[in-house]
Design an enzyme around this catalytic site. Structure first.
Site: not given
Ligand code: KIV
Length: 271
Positions: A52, A90, A120, A122, A189
């Site tokens: 982000s 991330d 992390k 996704e 999320e």
């Protein structure tokens, strides 16, 4: 007040243990030394150096442009500010999709250059073999399912995920694959709270929710959202605990007025 003085470091086994003990995990994002040290002094358990940063820190429209070099820079800055919390990096879009060798090399940079505690990624079943490889190489992995901003081009927007029975079943299957591959916790999320409750009940690793309701084992928010610093949009799941952008505007306007009126500096502030 610095609450870290008498506290022991948070480790991956401690995060897993918190679920067993029913203790909620408190997580927030940071991209720089100053914010990271303030969060660490405030007893945050886990600090995510989120991609982000691409939007919040760098002003990009999505998280996709975030690069490995930018991510490592942010992680190094955060690491310098953290004594107690678990620091998670991330993995940027396309840093773990090309091939296993490149993924291990990229993840390894975070551990060697920025001394993070975990990474992390996704994704679900399709990245499970990659998660397994990283974990076997000594690099703990946090999973991320539900709304995955790196898949924005496929999804076409930031809508709630897992709303149909079919999608909910896929998500549950992905969550189990991520757990089986060795991930130590899982971000959920923007999914319905009942689905998050079910995933949380069926996994032995902790779930960390963002827009996933109250039944997750922990919660994460983007720090700049919850402090009212990032004002471009405010998702429904964000609770604002401060209005810092407004506070800053007021402070800067006071300073500006004082300079223009020759009220600053006064002689006490001079040599
Ligand atoms: O990049 C990020 O900040 C994140 C959190 C919102 C979970 O992935």
């Amino acid at each position: 007040m610095d609450k870290t003085k008498n506290l022991t470091n948070i480790t991956v086994p401690k995060i897993i243990d918190m679920k067993k003990r029913g203790e909620k995990i408190v997580a927030l994002t940071a991209y720089d030394y100053l914010f990271a040290s303030i969060l660490d002094q405030s007893s945050v358990d886990l600090i995510l150096v989120g991609d982000s940063a691409s939007m919040v820190f760098a002003g990009q429209k999505t998280t996709l442009p975030y690069t490995m070099d930018e991510a490592v820079y942010h992680c190094k800055s955060v690491r310098r500010g953290v004594r107690r919390a678990l620091v998670v990096a991330d993995m940027p879009f396309m840093s773990f999709q090309v091939n296993p060798e490149e993924t291990i090399k990229n993840a390894g940079r975070f551990f060697k250059e920025a001394e993070v505690d975990a990474v992390k990624m996704e994704g679900g079943e399709t990245i499970a073999p990659t998660i397994r490889k990283l974990v076997n190489s000594g690099m703990p992995v946090m999973g991320h399912l539900g709304l995955m901003p790196q898949s924005i081009r496929n999804l076409g927007g930031y809508s709630v995920q897992g709303k149909t029975d079919e999608h909910a079943q896929w998500l549950l299957k992905d969550a189990k694959a991520v757990e089986k591959a060795g991930a130590f916790c899982l971000v959920l999320e923007k999914i319905p709270h009942e689905l998050a409750k079910q995933v949380t009940a069926e996994l032995s690793i902790p779930t960390i929710g963002i827009g996933a309701g109250p039944d997750c084992d922990g919660q994460i928010l983007v720090t700049h959202d919850m402090l009212g610093l990032y004002e471009k949009f405010k998702p429904k799941f964000v609770r604002r605990y401060a209005e810092l952008a407004q506070d800053i505007r007021e402070a800067v306007s006071s300073y500006s007025g004082d300079v223009k009126d020759n009220e600053f500096p006064n002689l006490d502030e001079s040599f």
